[in-house]
Design an enzyme around this catalytic site. Structure first.
Site, PDB file in Angstrom:
ATOM      1  N   SER A  51       0.794  -1.229   0.000  1.00 23.84           N
ATOM      2  CA  SER A  51       0.000   0.000   0.000  1.00 23.84           C
ATOM      3  C   SER A  51       0.822   1.273   0.000  1.00 23.84           C
ATOM      4  CB  SER A  51      -0.968   0.007   1.192  1.00 23.84           C
ATOM      5  OG  SER A  51      -2.014  -0.907   0.963  1.00 23.84           O
ATOM      6  N   LYS A  54       0.155   3.411  -2.993  1.00 28.39           N
ATOM      7  CA  LYS A  54      -0.954   4.356  -3.085  1.00 28.39           C
ATOM      8  C   LYS A  54      -0.489   5.808  -3.230  1.00 28.39           C
ATOM      9  CE  LYS A  54      -4.582   1.759  -0.669  1.00 28.39           C
ATOM     10  NZ  LYS A  54      -3.999   0.410  -0.597  1.00 28.39           N
ATOM     11  N   TYR A 160     -10.686   2.580   4.961  1.00 28.96           N
ATOM     12  CA  TYR A 160      -9.587   2.205   4.075  1.00 28.96           C
ATOM     13  C   TYR A 160     -10.100   1.269   2.987  1.00 28.96           C
ATOM     14  CZ  TYR A 160      -4.716   1.187   2.938  1.00 28.96           C
ATOM     15  OH  TYR A 160      -3.499   1.075   2.306  1.00 28.96           O
TER      16      TYR A 160
END
Length: 374
Positions: A51, A54, A160
């Protein structure tokens, strides 16, 4: 401090770096890439950054906002048909069939980048896992794995989510390019990130994901987040600590590094501004604790979210100033960017589940060092 924290943490291997606007202040590679070969970790060992992808994909999206091809507040379904006419999951009937209603408003790019679209993750949200159990679990890496109803109307909560996966697909729709090709030319090349990209398999020499057995001993657990049907903007990149450190430095410098600019200074400032008003960001539950433990970076703060980043409104316990930017990767990799103090750091490791106390303590030691040296 860093070596002692690593020794106490029982991690297989780690790379830690501290940077400021002018360069690298500290770098250390410790341990092994896997406990079977015992090959040592190098500074440039590739890691699945998960992640931490991102933030980089958010830069690509904001480049397209700057170019006028994407709009933060236009209905994203105009470019990404899967998100047009979004439906909200209201529950399940007696037979377990999902019950849906139309969303109150369209999903926008701002919703996607701030995790307020209503989307979720099956490993965090039990209702998303129940939905997929009802309709059929999708293949990993497929577009079906991110096709889901919303859990709430866009803009009403922070949860999330796979939102930035969809933002990456919006970049593809806006540019006509595969996300990895676009980012290679417009993000990685100008920042000198020569070891970062989307791969179909784990490259030679990459760190392996580990778990601990019942005795606490580390063992390799083959896990790979790349490949699949699309370039996963939410978690598919493989990269190195020096590469990510260059990205951290570019953000500290307002979108420029070594004379190459990837974003306007005002765009970086907007990304670093809380975008979600009174909503609180950053706290995550779990529906699969073997993959990710419940997590909250700053449980005592009303943390916000920018366009791609967690934002702490108060001083952090390890030294970071208010208004710092941060996030993490599911295999216990972490970073922070402190524009006020002009420092930041990155720590790469490959251990499951996420939120490991030893990994967090090692990252905390890295951050403490950054401010102790000031």
């Amino acid at each position: 401090m860093f070596e002692q924290a690593f020794a106490n943490a029982n991690l297989p291997g780690v790379v830690g770096m501290i940077v400021d606007r002018d360069g690298v202040r500290f770098s250390s590679a410790l341990g092994v890439i896997d406990t079977e070969s015992n090959r040592p970790v190098a500074e440039d060992t590739p890691f699945q950054i998960a992640s931490m992808t991102k933030a980089l994909a958010s830069v690509a999206a904001m480049q397209q906002v700057e170019a006028g091809r994407l709009d933060l507040d236009a209905p994203i379904g105009d470019l990404v048909p899967d998100l047009a006419n979004a439906q909200v999951l209201t529950g399940f009937d007696a037979d377990g069939k999902p019950q849906l209603r139309p969303a109150a408003r369209p999903v926008t790019l701002r919703h996607l980048l701030t995790h307020t679209a209503g989307l979720g993750y099956f490993f965090i949200h039990p209702e998303v896992l129940q939905y997929f159990s009802a309709v059929g679990m999708p293949a990993p890496g497929s577009l079906d794995s991110i096709r889901m109803p919303l859990m709430f109307d866009p803009g009403e909560r922070w949860e999330y989510s796979v939102g930035i996966d969809w933002a990456g697909l919006a970049v593809e729709a806006a540019t006509g390019e595969k996300l990895g090709d676009y980012m290679a030319e417009h993000v990685f090349a100008p920042l000198g990130m020569t070891g970062t990209g989307f791969y179909d398999a784990l490259p030679e020499g990459a760190a392996q994901v580990h778990v601990r057995d019942e005795s606490g001993a580390l063992k390799v657990q083959p896990m790979f987040l790349g490949g699949g049907e699309y370039h996963n903007a939410g978690g598919g990149l493989i990269g190195t600590a020096p590469d990510y450190a260059r990205f951290v430095r570019a953000m500290l410098r307002g979108g420029e590094l070594d004379g190459k600019r990837v974003l306007k200074q005002e765009t970086v400032a907007e990304m670093a501004r809380n975008q979600i008003g009174p909503l609180r960001a950053g706290a995550m539950g779990t529906s699969m604790p073997h993959l990710a433990q419940p997590y909250d970076t700053f449980p005592d703060q009303h943390t916000g979210w920018g366009l791609g980043f967690l934002i702490n409104p108060e001083q952090g316990p390890n030294g970071r100033a208010p208004g710092s930017l941060a996030w993490a990767g599911i295999f216990n990799s972490y970073y922070w960017i402190d524009p006020q103090s002009g420092v930041g750091g990155v720590m790469m490791s490959q251990l499951s589940p996420f939120g490991d106390p030893g990994a967090l303590a090692t990252f905390g030691a890295l951050e403490q060092m950054a401010y102790a040296a000031r």
